[in-house]
Scaffold this active site. Structure first.
Site, PDB file in Angstrom:
ATOM      1  N   ASP A 474      -0.870  -0.194   3.878  1.00 32.11           N
ATOM      2  CA  ASP A 474      -0.495  -1.028   2.729  1.00 32.11           C
ATOM      3  C   ASP A 474      -1.688  -1.268   1.808  1.00 32.11           C
ATOM      4  O   ASP A 474      -2.847  -1.073   2.199  1.00 32.11           O
ATOM      5  CB  ASP A 474       0.044  -2.373   3.259  1.00 32.11           C
ATOM      6  CG  ASP A 474       1.144  -2.941   2.374  1.00 32.11           C
ATOM      7  OD1 ASP A 474       1.181  -2.606   1.179  1.00 32.11           O
ATOM      8  OD2 ASP A 474       1.965  -3.722   2.890  1.00 32.11           O
ATOM      9  N   ASP A 544       9.440  -3.371  -2.401  1.00 29.02           N
ATOM     10  CA  ASP A 544       9.672  -4.544  -1.552  1.00 29.02           C
ATOM     11  C   ASP A 544      11.049  -5.136  -1.818  1.00 29.02           C
ATOM     12  O   ASP A 544      11.489  -6.038  -1.106  1.00 29.02           O
ATOM     13  CB  ASP A 544       8.611  -5.623  -1.833  1.00 29.02           C
ATOM     14  CG  ASP A 544       7.336  -5.368  -1.041  1.00 29.02           C
ATOM     15  OD1 ASP A 544       7.361  -4.515  -0.143  1.00 29.02           O
ATOM     16  OD2 ASP A 544       6.328  -6.029  -1.331  1.00 29.02           O
TER      17      ASP A 544
END
Ligand code: GLA
Length: 729
Positions: A474, A544
């Site tokens: 990430d 997301d």
């Protein structure tokens, strides 16, 4: 010779060079190169004065003799010099050029004029290098071309070399400029967005002037993705001429789309010129990112399929030999930071029963990480949450027949971490200036080799000591204060390039040392997706935002440039982020169009949910070769229609899958009939419903019928969905 014979010979003439590996032809007397693929041609020529001109990019040409050598253009006026009227193949900033240059330099004495002329060239199979040299000194630029004959795609990049005895600074280094045929009325397509709303497809007319698409954030960014398509204003999914390109660079990038007053339309792309300065000592050189460009005569659909095919065969690790993406479980949305061994074991037991193949533990497992205020940088297991280390959990997961994956965010650090307390200088910063935090974190300066070695070291240790099959890598904030105080001021802006080179190096070294390791590129969703990171990762996290209806548009945009194989897509709980609730079946059908994952809290699944999820996962395994490796046809768009419909056709033509989503029925109107594509019109297909309702009374149809008369589904009310599998009989 009959007309038919002439036609066949003509077709063979342009098919054969590609088939026999001669995709690049050179005519020495005319000084023209013709680069051919099965669906496109590209021509370049040298003018009498040695300057390099772009001559053609579009549908295939086979006859070299048709292409004339570039000639001088007359000066229109003292305000419209010839250089402005001609299409430079790779313009240096110098002479009377006022448009976007491909390369701009400054010499030690302040002299900035750069005029490039042909020096030499080399053809090796599908690759061509053309070397250019400045008219006075030994500043050289090599243009690299690689033809992918079967995909209609050309890869371009350049190398700027300082062969003089004095230093220079490169102020702009572009990978390529792509010229459309002279004309007006072109239309630009690009991907725009923000966090949780990535890859929204935008189509707009190209107007005179410049349109800039870029990232200044240090990653490709959620705002624009480095992909473009240009059409003549009338293309659709199946018809029309489309020129397209995708830049392979994960840091600051820029496309300048120009329409000049002289009927020229072009796209220049490469390193962002913003804050760019790359010094080259004598003998040093700078390579620019690869810029892939292609042409389709059959609309946006064929353009996307060409990129998907290229990615699967030539870009992704392992190419066509790589495995299909496994079904994944990730508890992030269910547990957030609240992970511990007992909880993860419980979820793993439930995931395994559903048929999940890869169990990924997300954020919260390390250091003092209980929320987003602490712990980033401290990549050791939190002993309170995992008293027995990771091994016991991983053994349990493996014992259930699943691989284990782990979330990491290696480039970042919280101020509240052992790493930051020990190495505050590792963060990119300008001395005596604030260090801006976003999500309470700062960015390590990965351009530094000690930081690079630290990051490689922690990940290598994790992968060596544990049976980790997958890292979810990430990157949850962009750069700020990108200072590098340890190097000479003149070298500090090299950070923009060196950071990503070191990122690539770490990924390459990790993969070489741990050949079974797979990696996902995530950057708060789809913040780092491009063709260079894709050489090193199996999947990307597209957004997301996992709300299924929103996802339809995110996925539509994503699919313009990227194959479904890499698109990690999860089924999560409702009501979702924006408060909307859709059925579990709807959510599955949306996520089954990529690499399927489950992000729901399985502890809250009812018996009916479990039954449905088990069935959908089993169905996904039956169709995933088609979804991940087949041809995608976008039949109906969520941007413009009340119906979203996507069809995938297996590479061998034996299976096809149709997904359809009704957004909001009004006035009891039936949904439109869906005309399928890509089938064999003579073949018979058996239609099997995955979920939803079929309006048809029979289940066997010819390809001709399905593509011409079409299939009717019963889709009613709000957010109704259906999917069918077609098996060729
Ligand atoms: C980012 C990712 C999410 C999740 C969180 C964890 O937002 O995109 O999927 O991993 O970080 O902090």
């Amino acid at each position: 010779m009959t007309r038919t014979n002439a036609l066949i010979l003509g077709m063979l003439a342009w098919l054969l060079p590609a088939a026999s590996g001669q995709s690049i032809q050179y005519n020495a007397s005319k000084k023209i190169w013709l680069l051919n693929s099965q669906t496109s041609s590209y021509a370049i020529g040298v003018k009498a004065d040695g300057s390099l001109r772009h001559l053609y990019w579009g549908a295939p040409l086979w006859r070299m003799d048709d292409i004339a050598s570039p000639v001088d253009r007359r000066e229109l006026s003292s305000f419209d010099p010839p250089e402005m009227l001609e299409n430079d193949e790779y313009p240096g900033w110098g002479g009377t050029r006022y448009y976007e240059p491909s390369v701009k330099i400054v010499r030690e004495n302040g002299n900035r004029d750069l005029v490039l002329r042909y020096a030499s060239h080399q053809i090796r199979g599908n690759e061509l290098d053309i070397e250019l040299k400045d008219i006075r000194d030994d500043i050289r630029v090599t243009l690299h071309y690689r033809v992918y004959p079967e995909y209609g795609i050309l890869r371009r990049s350049s190398t700027v070399r300082n062969a003089t005895a004095r230093p220079i600074v490169v102020e702009s280094a572009q990978s390529a400029v792509w010229h459309m045929p002279p004309g007006e009325g072109y239309r630009l397509s690009y991907l725009n967005g923000r966090w949780a709303a990535e890859t929204q497809l935008v189509r707009e007319p190209i107007h005179p002037g410049d349109k800039v698409l870029e990232s200044r954030k240090g990653h490709t960014s959620h705002n624009f993705n480095p992909w473009f398509a240009i059409d003549t204003g009338d293309a659709d999914e199946e018809h029309g001429r489309v020129w397209f390109g995708a830049l392979a660079w994960s840091g600051n990038w820029r496309f300048t789309v120009e329409q000049t007053p002289y009927r020229q339309v072009r796209v220049t792309g490469g390193y962002n010129t913003f804050d760019f300065a790359y010094p080259l000592k004598p003998g040093e050189s700078l390579d620019t990112p690869a810029f892939y460009g292609g042409f389709s005569e059959r609309g946006f659909g064929a353009a996307s399929r060409a990129l998907h095919n290229l990615e699967r065969a030539e870009i992704l690790p392992g190419g066509l030999t790589s495995r299909l993406r496994p079904v994944l479980y990730n508890s992030w949305e269910a547990t957030t930071f609240n992970v511990n061994e007992a909880g993860q074991r419980e979820l793993a037991d439930k995931a395994a029963k559903l048929g999940v193949e890869l169990f990924v533990m997300d954020d919260g497992w390390f250091g003092a990480r209980n929320d987003d205020h602490a712990g980033l940088g401290d990549w050791f297991v939190n002993p309170k949450k995992f008293p027995q280390g990771l091994k016991s959990l991983i053994d349990h997961v493996n014992g259930l027949g699943m691989d284990f994956g782990l979330w990491v965010e290696p480039e970042m650090v919280n101020a509240n971490s052992d790493l930051y307390r020990a190495h505050p200088d590792w963060v990119m910063n300008f001395p005596d200036r604030p260090r801006s935090e976003l999500r309470n974190q700062m960015v390590l300066n990965l351009a530094r080799s000690d930081v690079k070695e630290y990051i490689f070291g922690v990940l290598d240790k994790l992968a060596t000591e544990n049976n980790i099959r997958y890292f979810k890598w990430d990157m949850n904030r962009p750069f700020s204060e990108p200072g590098w105080p340890e190097v000479a001021p003149a070298d500090q802006r090299k950070l923009w390039v060196e950071y990503d080179r070191n990122l690539y190096e770490i990924l390459d070294r990790l993969r070489a040392k741990h050949p079974k390791l797979e990696i996902e590129s995530c950057s708060g969703g789809g913040g780092r997706v491009d063709l260079e990171i894709l050489k090193r990762v199996e999947e990307v996290w597209a957004s997301d935002n996992t709300e299924a209806f929103d996802r339809l548009r995110i996925q539509e945009g994503f699919s313009q440039a990227y194959t479904a194989k890499i698109m990690s897509a999860w089924v999560t709980d409702v009501p979702n982020q924006n408060g909307r609730s859709t059925s579990l079946a709807y959510r599955f059908l949306v996520a089954m169009q990529g690499a399927l994952g489950i992000g729901s809290n399985l502890n809250r699944f009812s018996a009916a949910d479990t039954e449905l999820a088990t069935r959908m996962i089993a169905t996904y395994k039956r169709i995933r070769a088609t979804v991940q490796g087949g041809d995608l046809y976008r039949l109906s768009s969520p941007r413009t229609e009340d119906l979203t419909a996507n069809q995938y056709v297996a590479a061998d033509g034996r299976q096809s899958v149709l997904f359809a989503f009704r957004h909001s029925q009004q006035y009891n109107t039936a949904p439109p009939t869906i005309l399928l594509r890509g089938l064999d019109e003579r073949a018979i297909y058996k239609v099997e419903l995955v979920t939803g309702r079929l309006a048809e009374t029979q289940t066997e149809f010819s390809g001709a019928y399905l593509m011409r008369a079409g299939l009717n589904l019963t889709l009613r009310g709000d957010y109704d969905a259906a999917a069918v599998i077609l098996e060729r009989m």
